[in-house]
Motif scaffolding. Structure first.
Motif, PDB file in Angstrom:
ATOM      1  N   ILE A  55     -36.748 -60.887  44.547  1.00  0.00           N
ATOM      2  CA  ILE A  55     -37.744 -59.999  44.329  1.00  0.00           C
ATOM      3  C   ILE A  55     -37.947 -59.657  42.788  1.00  0.00           C
ATOM      4  CG2 ILE A  55     -38.556 -58.693  46.227  1.00  0.00           C
ATOM      5  CD1 ILE A  55     -36.165 -56.781  45.831  1.00  0.00           C
ATOM      6  N   GLU A  56     -37.020 -59.903  42.177  1.00  0.00           N
ATOM      7  CA  GLU A  56     -37.030 -59.620  40.688  1.00  0.00           C
ATOM      8  C   GLU A  56     -36.185 -59.982  39.883  1.00  0.00           C
ATOM      9  OE1 GLU A  56     -38.477 -56.163  37.728  1.00  0.00           O
ATOM     10  OE2 GLU A  56     -39.496 -56.275  39.618  1.00  0.00           O
ATOM     11  N   ASN A  57     -36.415 -60.192  38.584  1.00  0.00           N
ATOM     12  CA  ASN A  57     -35.000 -60.629  37.948  1.00  0.00           C
ATOM     13  C   ASN A  57     -34.359 -59.048  36.977  1.00  0.00           C
ATOM     14  OD1 ASN A  57     -33.679 -62.948  37.479  1.00  0.00           O
ATOM     15  ND2 ASN A  57     -35.391 -63.599  36.319  1.00  0.00           N
ATOM     16  N   ASP A  58     -34.109 -58.380  37.723  1.00  0.00           N
ATOM     17  CA  ASP A  58     -33.528 -57.021  37.690  1.00  0.00           C
ATOM     18  C   ASP A  58     -31.964 -56.927  37.854  1.00  0.00           C
ATOM     19  OD1 ASP A  58     -34.265 -53.898  37.047  1.00  0.00           O
ATOM     20  OD2 ASP A  58     -33.055 -54.112  38.690  1.00  0.00           O
ATOM     21  N   ALA A  61     -31.115 -54.603  41.039  1.00  0.00           N
ATOM     22  CA  ALA A  61     -31.675 -55.346  42.066  1.00  0.00           C
ATOM     23  C   ALA A  61     -30.896 -56.443  42.635  1.00  0.00           C
ATOM     24  CB  ALA A  61     -33.248 -55.692  41.910  1.00  0.00           C
TER      25      ALA A  61
ATOM     26  N   ALA B 103     -33.045 -52.118  47.200  1.00  0.00           N
ATOM     27  CA  ALA B 103     -33.244 -53.122  46.195  1.00  0.00           C
ATOM     28  C   ALA B 103     -34.980 -53.077  46.385  1.00  0.00           C
ATOM     29  CB  ALA B 103     -32.814 -54.665  46.774  1.00  0.00           C
ATOM     30  N   VAL B 106     -36.129 -50.005  43.997  1.00  0.00           N
ATOM     31  CA  VAL B 106     -35.919 -50.416  42.422  1.00  0.00           C
ATOM     32  C   VAL B 106     -36.973 -51.325  41.935  1.00  0.00           C
ATOM     33  CG1 VAL B 106     -33.624 -49.544  42.335  1.00  0.00           C
ATOM     34  CG2 VAL B 106     -34.266 -52.058  42.543  1.00  0.00           C
ATOM     35  N   THR B 107     -37.542 -52.121  42.924  1.00  0.00           N
ATOM     36  CA  THR B 107     -38.506 -53.232  42.132  1.00  0.00           C
ATOM     37  C   THR B 107     -39.821 -52.878  42.527  1.00  0.00           C
ATOM     38  OG1 THR B 107     -38.208 -54.492  44.329  1.00  0.00           O
ATOM     39  CG2 THR B 107     -36.912 -54.989  42.573  1.00  0.00           C
ATOM     40  N   THR B 109     -43.090 -51.162  41.677  1.00  0.00           N
ATOM     41  CA  THR B 109     -43.618 -50.590  40.343  1.00  0.00           C
ATOM     42  C   THR B 109     -44.886 -49.651  40.672  1.00  0.00           C
ATOM     43  OG1 THR B 109     -44.876 -52.410  40.192  1.00  0.00           O
ATOM     44  CG2 THR B 109     -43.230 -52.446  38.658  1.00  0.00           C
TER      45      THR B 109
END
Lengths: 99, 456
Positions: A55-58, A61, B103, B106-107, B109
């Motif tokens: 889902i994201e480059n975090d 996460a 997860a 946190v993603t 927005t």
């Protein structure tokens, strides 16, 4: 189109009834393998874990996704393997074959 | 792959789960049923991989670690340790569901919609409680924690307060969109999982594992709502239903309500003064006499208890049964639902000793053959054959369904001493006229019996 959540609730309720019908028919002899096998099925959450890795480059996460994939895989691989191992021990009745 | 095709393939995976569970309904088809469910899982994973942008590093590392740990645990576990393994697997399932929801959280927005937030909170809350609750159940069954209930003053008040806190944090994290409230809720669910399971005694763990099994399914279903995936919702619902049924069967077998199991702190060592002894004379027997009685019986019913499995005496038991069958004696086994440490546990332990499954009778079938049985051999079982559950309205276990061994012509109880069982309740069966006691450890008694049978 209906709200996906409503569709989800419909699916959930119907699936629960199928579950009740199916499980009521399982004899006590198989309750332990049933439990470990159904436990492996609850590892289907691995699908969510796989999606979560992308889902994201975090960092947070990614860490959560890594842990999610790891625990879901333990559940799936371990659950199906141990169930297979147990069911392999259930011997067919002896008189069978003599008839 | 179009979303429609993907959705249909997920449905196919869910159908594989349903067919798999259906095949688990008979010992003949059960093994293939498990394989069908596993294929369904594989399909769901492949469908997901094809269309998602995954991080192969994160995925590969997580899957490799998980696969190795899961396989090693599954292939090395002793059958007696199956309950704690299933507890641990339940916990990992719950944890995975909670982490996926975390997860996603946190993603996201911007402001999260109420409904989506609700599904995320449910995943995290149920998953968190399942995870730590399972860890405590594991620790109790593994002997890392004392099996007796851990209680302290104000326990229920604290748990109630935490539950209110959990709900408050959930509502707050939705209205304020404050991440702190969200993580606070996660932490509370973890604490609650621990505190809810520690006051439950070791002997009630079959119920707890079944309930946690159900919760791990519900957590997966909640995660299915978060990511809008029908395979998770269906799979989770099936497991949720399965765990609930097993929970109900276990509480019925103990004649207790679920609330009593969860909040009753049953089996407290303190104050459990041994009940007034029923008194009377006890008749004893010897392995030699028992060998004669068994050899000349038409039908022998064996009632195994968990002590038998702990002593690893089930292989010895099969040798005795084989010898008797060679002499034309019909040998069957009467299995009480709570004979083991989880539903169906005793059946697996006997299957491991290569005892054919058609010899294992459930409670009702056992009771219907007992009046036409010559000898009943009670090995390591106590409370489940205690007639006061049927006859004595004052007894703490009154109303619990029992194996009515006193219907048989002769009852032989193999027991180390006269000490009462787990619940600290005296057993009038031992003083009954038709009962003979053989004071010995189960394994030793069976070994002596094997020797004695050679001379009969």
């Amino acid at each position: 189109m209906l709200d996906p959540v409503v569709v989800g609730v419909v699916v959930f309720v119907l699936a629960s009834f199928i579950g009740f019908e199916l499980i009521t028919k399982v004899p006590p002899t198989l309750h332990t393998p049933l439990m470990s096998g159904s436990n492996a099925i609850s590892g289907i959450t691995i699908v969510g874990a796989i999606i979560a890795t992308g889902i994201e480059n975090d960092l947070l996460a990614a860490s959560l996704a890594f842990l999610a994939v790891g625990s879901a895989t333990i559940n799936v691989v371990g659950g199906f393997l141990v169930t297979d191992r147990m069911l392999g021990m259930f011997r067919r009745p002896r008189r069978e074959g003599r008839e | 792959m179009s979303p429609e095709v993907q959705a249909l393939l997920y449905l196919l995976a869910a159908v594989a789960f349903i067919i798999g569970l259906r095949r688990l309904g008979s010992p003949r088809t059960a093994r293939s049923g498990n394989a069908v469910a596993a294929v369904g899982m594989l399909l769901a994973v492949v469908v997901t991989l094809v269309d998602s942008e995954v991080s192969w590093v994160v995925l590969g590392a997580g899957a490799a670690v998980g696969a190795v740990v899961g396989a090693v645990l599954a292939l090395r576990v002793q059958m007696t340790a199956m309950p704690q393994l299933v507890a641990a697997f339940n916990g990992f399932g719950g944890l995975a569901s909670a982490l996926v929801a975390g997860a996603v959280y946190v993603t996201v927005t911007g402001e999260i919609e109420t409904v989506e937030m609700l599904t995320i909170l449910l995943s995290v809350g149920i998953g968190g409680i399942t995870f730590t609750g399972s860890l405590v159940a594991y620790a109790k069954l593994q002997g890392l924690l004392s099996g007796s209930p851990i209680t302290y003053p104000g326990q229920k008040t604290l748990n109630a307060a935490l539950l209110v806190g959990l709900l408050t944090a959930g509502v707050w994290s939705q209205t304020s969109q404050d991440p702190l409230a969200f993580w606070g809720m996660g932490v509370i669910s973890l604490v609650l999982g621990v505190l809810l399971v520690i006051p439950i005694g070791g002997a009630d763990m079959p119920v707890v594992i079944a309930l946690l099994n159900s919760l791990s399914g519900l957590a997966a279903a909640a995660t299915g709502f978060v990511i809008e995936n029908s395979a998770l919702i269906i799979g989770g619902a099936l497991v949720g239903a399965s765990g609930l049924i097993l929970t109900k069967l276990m509480t019925e077998a103990m004649n207790r309500s679920l609330a009593n199991v969860l909040f009753g702190a049953f089996g407290t060592g303190e104050g459990a003064a041994p009940a007034a002894s029923a008194g009377g004379d006890v008749r004893t027997t010897t392995p030699g006499d028992l060998a004669v009685a068994l050899s000349y019986a038409n039908r022998v019913v064996i009632v195994p208890g968990y002590g038998l499995a702990v002593a690893q005496a089930q292989h010895q038991l099969r040798e005795v049964a084989d010898e008797l069958e060679r002499r034309g004696v019909e040998v069957v086994y009467g299995i009480h639902p709570v004979a083991g440490r989880m539903p169906g546990h005793m059946n697996v332990l006997l299957a491991e000793a290569e005892i054919p499954y058609d010899r294992l009778l459930d409670l009702d079938d056992t009771n219907s053959v007992l009046s036409r049985t010559d000898v009943v051999l009670v090995l390591g079982a106590n409370d489940v054959v205690n007639p006061s559950a049927r006859d004595d309205a004052e007894s703490p276990i009154y109303g619990m369904p029992i194996i009515e061994v006193d219907r048989a012509r002769t009852v032989v109880v193999v027991k180390r001493s006269m000490s009462p069982g787990f619940a600290g309740i005296d057993n009038p069966l031992f003083y009954d006229e038709g009962t003979l006691m053989l004071f010995a450890d189960a394994k030793k008694a069976l070994a002596d019996l094997t020797v004695a049978l050679e001379t009969v």
